[in-house]
Design an enzyme around this catalytic site. Structure first.
Site, PDB file in Angstrom:
ATOM      1  N   SER A 276       1.067  -1.285   0.499  1.00  0.00           N
ATOM      2  CA  SER A 276      -0.382   0.225   0.284  1.00  0.00           C
ATOM      3  C   SER A 276       0.881   1.091  -0.144  1.00  0.00           C
ATOM      4  CB  SER A 276      -0.911  -0.581   1.441  1.00  0.00           C
ATOM      5  OG  SER A 276      -0.392  -0.262   2.338  1.00  0.00           O
TER       6      SER A 276
ATOM      7  N   HIS B  83      -5.700  -3.474  -2.183  1.00  0.00           N
ATOM      8  CA  HIS B  83      -4.862  -2.211  -3.575  1.00  0.00           C
ATOM      9  C   HIS B  83      -5.518  -3.165  -4.226  1.00  0.00           C
ATOM     10  CE1 HIS B  83      -4.322   0.660  -0.270  1.00  0.00           C
ATOM     11  NE2 HIS B  83      -3.686  -0.171   0.804  1.00  0.00           N
TER      12      HIS B  83
ATOM     13  N   LYS C 263     -11.683   0.706  -1.534  1.00  0.00           N
ATOM     14  CA  LYS C 263     -11.242   1.469  -1.781  1.00  0.00           C
ATOM     15  C   LYS C 263     -11.386   1.641  -3.509  1.00  0.00           C
ATOM     16  CE  LYS C 263      -7.684   0.704   1.187  1.00  0.00           C
ATOM     17  NZ  LYS C 263      -6.786  -0.181   2.572  1.00  0.00           N
TER      18      LYS C 263
HETATM   19  C1  LIG Z   1      -7.057  -0.169   3.293  1.00  0.00           C
HETATM   20  C2  LIG Z   1      -6.099  -1.465   4.176  1.00  0.00           C
HETATM   21  C3  LIG Z   1      -6.568  -2.004   4.620  1.00  0.00           C
HETATM   22  C4  LIG Z   1      -7.778  -1.605   5.737  1.00  0.00           C
HETATM   23  O1  LIG Z   1      -9.263  -1.822   5.152  1.00  0.00           O
HETATM   24  P1  LIG Z   1      -9.581  -0.225   5.577  1.00  0.00           P
HETATM   25  O2  LIG Z   1     -11.536  -1.154   4.657  1.00  0.00           O
HETATM   26  O3  LIG Z   1      -9.587   0.383   4.839  1.00  0.00           O
HETATM   27  O4  LIG Z   1      -9.993  -1.425   6.664  1.00  0.00           O
HETATM   28  C5  LIG Z   1      -5.797  -3.484   5.031  1.00  0.00           C
HETATM   29  N1  LIG Z   1      -4.447  -3.721   4.250  1.00  0.00           N
HETATM   30  C6  LIG Z   1      -3.951  -2.808   3.704  1.00  0.00           C
HETATM   31  C7  LIG Z   1      -2.704  -3.346   2.739  1.00  0.00           C
HETATM   32  C8  LIG Z   1      -4.537  -1.937   3.875  1.00  0.00           C
HETATM   33  O5  LIG Z   1      -3.938  -1.154   2.357  1.00  0.00           O
END
Ligand SMILES: *Cc1c(COP(=O)(O)O)cnc(C)c1O
Length: 405
Positions: free
Chosen positions: A195, A223, A254
């Protein structure tokens, strides 16, 4: 209860809660690490409304431009009218709506998995699923750059956690070899696309390695879901190894532009997590309207591959523009997460503030989100960007960035 006068006397004492926390906040401030919230009041594609002149969004994870798509809002609005706002209970009690189950079916079908289980967020999916799968007689092999929610899931599990250098398959294989027979279960935990770095984990090589050593793979594809692979099914599809990954976590907040997350896998895995993942069992189900919006998003992800093509073209434009200005970025030439590592937190914050003053919101990412000394601007491409906005950002970046070390 304290009387008002007692309370003010209390806050003045050095041992008070406020006194202790203010000290720590001041330390964060001095180190350039204090974080503050910003409130926005609208989004239309990549245009954000704030209390100033508005900002172009190069900071969020709205990769396909779906977060403000009216079709998602319409689906949610219709569901709100019939299902209400709240689920009112955990899924296993009275909070399970048919929209949740429709979404789980659609996700499983989309990804080519046997089954799926929803969680209210990706954070909860990771702190729920990992401790359900491994415990004190087990081992986790965790990449050093894994997301905080994975780290917390590993800690909660009480398994032995072996933290490995980033994407280092040789060290991983040696550890698995050395520790053969020492544990009941072994779980390798990685992200499909990192990320904060934007690089891909070499999943194609990990799958046979895990199989050789009787280890399971837990893949956080936050992602990549909706983005990578010819059909947007994630990094498993990108590498052609979908069947070799035991547990896949994907997010709906996302690329899908909604909220929540899901775990994909075999029917047995999903039935097990339904019983044993505490972050699933002991939390109120997310609103059915969220599931309705996510169903609409999934439909668009499947039906509009041109969004992925636009995202890739935009990422390529951003990366090649940076390279032309002396800021080459590693990783995929069309990778949608573009990290510009600056190093010092203060310099990173200054660059972020200069971009914001010019109307561009980019992520200014500091430790502990990234390792010490690697503070960075995290620029994200989106299908919602147009070529002019990207070129305009590139122009102001030239002035906002400190000179290359
Ligand atoms: C954003 C993210 C999460 C968490 O997801 P949310 O739905 O925002 O709680 C978990 N793992 C990674 C790698 C992320 O980038």
């Amino acid at each position: 209860m304290l009387a008002a006068s007692d309370h003010s006397a209390e806050t003045a004492a050095p041992s008070s809660l406020d006194g202790a926390l203010s000290q720590e906040l001041a330390q964060l401030e001095r180190a350039g690490l204090r974080r503050r919230l910003r409130a926005l009041h609208g989004r239309a594609g990549a245009r954000l409304a704030d209390h100033g002149h508005g900002l172009l969004d190069f900071a969020s994870n709205d990769y396909l431009g779906l977060a403000s798509d009216p079709r998602l809002a319409d689906a949610a609005a219709r569901a709100l009218r019939t299902a209400g706002t709240g689920s009112a209970a955990a899924r296993l009690i009275a909070g399970n709506h048919e929209l949740h189950e429709q979404l789980e079916l659609a996700l499983a079908r989309f990804a080519g998995a046997e089954a799926a289980l929803l969680f209210p967020s990706g954070y909860m999916a990771n702190v729920g699923a990992i401790p359900a799968l491994v415990g004190h007689r087990d081992a986790i092999y965790s990449d050093v750059l894994n997301h905080a929610s994975l780290i917390d899931g590993c800690r909660l599990s009480r398994a032995d956690v072996h933290v490995l250098p980033h994407a280092d398959l040789e060290t991983l294989e040696r550890a698995l070899e050395r520790q053969r027979g020492r544990y009941r279960r072994r779980l390798i935990v990685v992200e499909g696309i990192y990320s904060m770095n934007g690089d891909l984990y070499p999943l194609d090589a990990l799958v046979p390695l895990a199989r050789r050593h009787d280890a399971w793979i837990y893949l956080d594809d936050a992602h990549a879901m909706g983005v990578l692979g010819p059909n947007g099914r994630g990094t498993g599809e990108h590498w052609g190894v979908t069947d070799g990954v035991d547990v896949v976590m994907g997010t709906l907040g996302k690329a899908c532009g909604v909220a929540g997350a899901f775990v994909l896998g075999s029917r047995a895995l999903i039935d097990f997590l339904t019983n044993r993942a505490r972050a699933f069992v002991y939390t109120t189900a997310s609103p059915p309207a969220i599931a309705a919006a996510a169903l609409a998003a999934l439909e668009i992800v499947a039906q509009e591959p041109e969004r992925r093509a636009r995202l890739r073209a935009n990422a390529r434009r951003l990366r090649s523009g940076l390279a032309a200005r002396g800021w080459p970025v590693e990783g995929l030439e069309d990778g949608h997460i573009v990290p510009l590592v600056i190093g010092a937190s203060e310099a990173t914050m200054c660059a972020g503030a200069a971009l914001e003053a010019a109307g561009f919101l980019v992520g200014a990412i500091r430790p502990p989100t990234v390792p010490d000394g690697t503070a960075r601007l995290r620029i994200t491409a989106s299908a919602a960007h147009d070529a002019q906005s990207i070129d305009a950002l590139l122009d102001v970046l030239g002035a906002a960035l400190p000179s290359r070390p």
